[in-house]
Design an enzyme around this catalytic site. Sequence first.
Site, PDB file in Angstrom:
ATOM      1  N   ASN A 192     -31.083 -79.542 -20.043  1.00 42.09           N
ATOM      2  CA  ASN A 192     -30.787 -80.957 -20.280  1.00 42.09           C
ATOM      3  C   ASN A 192     -30.915 -81.751 -18.972  1.00 42.09           C
ATOM      4  O   ASN A 192     -30.013 -81.727 -18.142  1.00 42.09           O
ATOM      5  CB  ASN A 192     -29.362 -81.067 -20.849  1.00 42.09           C
ATOM      6  CG  ASN A 192     -28.925 -82.505 -21.047  1.00 42.09           C
ATOM      7  OD1 ASN A 192     -29.735 -83.435 -20.992  1.00 42.09           O
ATOM      8  ND2 ASN A 192     -27.630 -82.700 -21.283  1.00 42.09           N
ATOM      9  N   LYS A 210     -30.828 -84.880 -18.560  1.00 42.44           N
ATOM     10  CA  LYS A 210     -30.098 -86.169 -18.574  1.00 42.44           C
ATOM     11  C   LYS A 210     -31.036 -87.256 -18.029  1.00 42.44           C
ATOM     12  O   LYS A 210     -32.247 -87.167 -18.233  1.00 42.44           O
ATOM     13  CB  LYS A 210     -28.797 -86.059 -17.778  1.00 42.44           C
ATOM     14  CG  LYS A 210     -27.996 -84.816 -18.188  1.00 42.44           C
ATOM     15  CD  LYS A 210     -26.608 -84.768 -17.643  1.00 42.44           C
ATOM     16  CE  LYS A 210     -25.928 -83.495 -18.147  1.00 42.44           C
ATOM     17  NZ  LYS A 210     -24.524 -83.414 -17.803  1.00 42.44           N
ATOM     18  N   HIS A 228     -23.360 -85.323 -27.318  1.00 38.61           N
ATOM     19  CA  HIS A 228     -23.006 -84.933 -25.955  1.00 38.61           C
ATOM     20  C   HIS A 228     -21.800 -85.762 -25.498  1.00 38.61           C
ATOM     21  O   HIS A 228     -21.690 -86.946 -25.830  1.00 38.61           O
ATOM     22  CB  HIS A 228     -24.199 -85.154 -25.017  1.00 38.61           C
ATOM     23  CG  HIS A 228     -23.990 -84.520 -23.680  1.00 38.61           C
ATOM     24  ND1 HIS A 228     -23.192 -85.085 -22.711  1.00 38.61           N
ATOM     25  CD2 HIS A 228     -24.435 -83.350 -23.157  1.00 38.61           C
ATOM     26  CE1 HIS A 228     -23.167 -84.284 -21.655  1.00 38.61           C
ATOM     27  NE2 HIS A 228     -23.913 -83.226 -21.900  1.00 38.61           N
ATOM     28  N   GLU A 249     -21.148 -87.171 -22.838  1.00 42.56           N
ATOM     29  CA  GLU A 249     -21.494 -88.404 -22.115  1.00 42.56           C
ATOM     30  C   GLU A 249     -21.827 -89.525 -23.090  1.00 42.56           C
ATOM     31  O   GLU A 249     -21.561 -90.699 -22.818  1.00 42.56           O
ATOM     32  CB  GLU A 249     -22.668 -88.128 -21.156  1.00 42.56           C
ATOM     33  CG  GLU A 249     -22.219 -87.294 -19.959  1.00 42.56           C
ATOM     34  CD  GLU A 249     -23.297 -86.443 -19.326  1.00 42.56           C
ATOM     35  OE1 GLU A 249     -24.493 -86.673 -19.580  1.00 42.56           O
ATOM     36  OE2 GLU A 249     -22.928 -85.520 -18.570  1.00 42.56           O
ATOM     37  N   GLU A 296     -18.968 -77.253 -24.866  1.00 44.79           N
ATOM     38  CA  GLU A 296     -19.033 -77.839 -23.530  1.00 44.79           C
ATOM     39  C   GLU A 296     -17.698 -78.503 -23.193  1.00 44.79           C
ATOM     40  O   GLU A 296     -17.487 -79.690 -23.520  1.00 44.79           O
ATOM     41  CB  GLU A 296     -20.138 -78.902 -23.465  1.00 44.79           C
ATOM     42  CG  GLU A 296     -21.527 -78.361 -23.680  1.00 44.79           C
ATOM     43  CD  GLU A 296     -22.548 -79.193 -22.924  1.00 44.79           C
ATOM     44  OE1 GLU A 296     -23.279 -78.623 -22.102  1.00 44.79           O
ATOM     45  OE2 GLU A 296     -22.615 -80.409 -23.137  1.00 44.79           O
ATOM     46  N   GLY A 325     -20.668 -80.739 -14.964  1.00 44.55           N
ATOM     47  CA  GLY A 325     -21.010 -81.338 -13.673  1.00 44.55           C
ATOM     48  C   GLY A 325     -19.940 -81.206 -12.610  1.00 44.55           C
ATOM     49  O   GLY A 325     -19.997 -81.875 -11.576  1.00 44.55           O
ATOM     50  N   SER A 339     -21.487 -76.584 -16.094  1.00 44.31           N
ATOM     51  CA  SER A 339     -21.621 -75.967 -14.767  1.00 44.31           C
ATOM     52  C   SER A 339     -22.228 -74.563 -14.778  1.00 44.31           C
ATOM     53  O   SER A 339     -21.888 -73.725 -13.949  1.00 44.31           O
ATOM     54  CB  SER A 339     -20.271 -75.951 -14.040  1.00 44.31           C
ATOM     55  OG  SER A 339     -19.855 -77.273 -13.780  1.00 44.31           O
TER      56      SER A 339
END
Length: 233
Positions: A9, A11, A85, A87, A152, A158, A195
């Site tokens: 991914n 992003k 996701h 985000e 996730e 991250g 991560s």
Amino acid sequence: MENKMIFLNHKMNLNAKEIKDYLNSFPYHNNVVICPSTIYIPYFLRKDSKIGIQNIAADNSGSFTGEVSAMQAKSLGVSYAIIGHSERRANYLETDDIVNQKVLKALENHINVVLCIGEEKRKAGFEKIIKNQIKKALINVSNFEHIYIAYEPVWAIGTGLTPTNEQIKKTVSLIKETVKKEFEFVNIKVLYGGSVNDNNIEALNQIDNLDGYLIGGASLDIEKVKKIIKVVL
Ligand code: PGA
């Protein structure tokens, strides 16, 4: 486990020159799905590539400026969509209901789904959040064999932090049990994301009930991607 899948991914990363460099040494593999920024998807189109889109619209076409639909993605050769996701849930206010609409739209257009779920903080009762996300995202779904659920934990994305292998294994079991109980589908495929990198993949890969990984930051570095592929596939 054989047939594990690795989803990369990107992003919203890499400029035009950087993606060309990346492309030049990209290790195409049947079990690797590249999810670049939507604008770069055509660069990856090859007979032997597997491509995912990072988001899709909840509609097939119409006056939705800036959106890309599952129908359009499929017509170009995209075969996977990341949906829900964290985000997107946090920054674009995607609710469980919107996530469900997008899941149904992807499946209707024969796009495989990578449904992202995960708790914001690992505290007592987080299991309930996971169960609820699953139940709501998969309302009216029938073809579960086209779905991956990506576990996730938001706090692991991250950050360089990961749950322990034991915690991941237990949560993956919970996800599989929930889908079995709620939808009578046995052994839904589950990924871990948050991560994952070339340093921790060997340890993570000891977890025996995972069907693959969803990788963000480390996916931008081809050398890291190659190392990860070597361990997993
Ligand atoms: P990360 O992202 O690997 O950079 O933690 C994972 C993801 O958000 O899918």
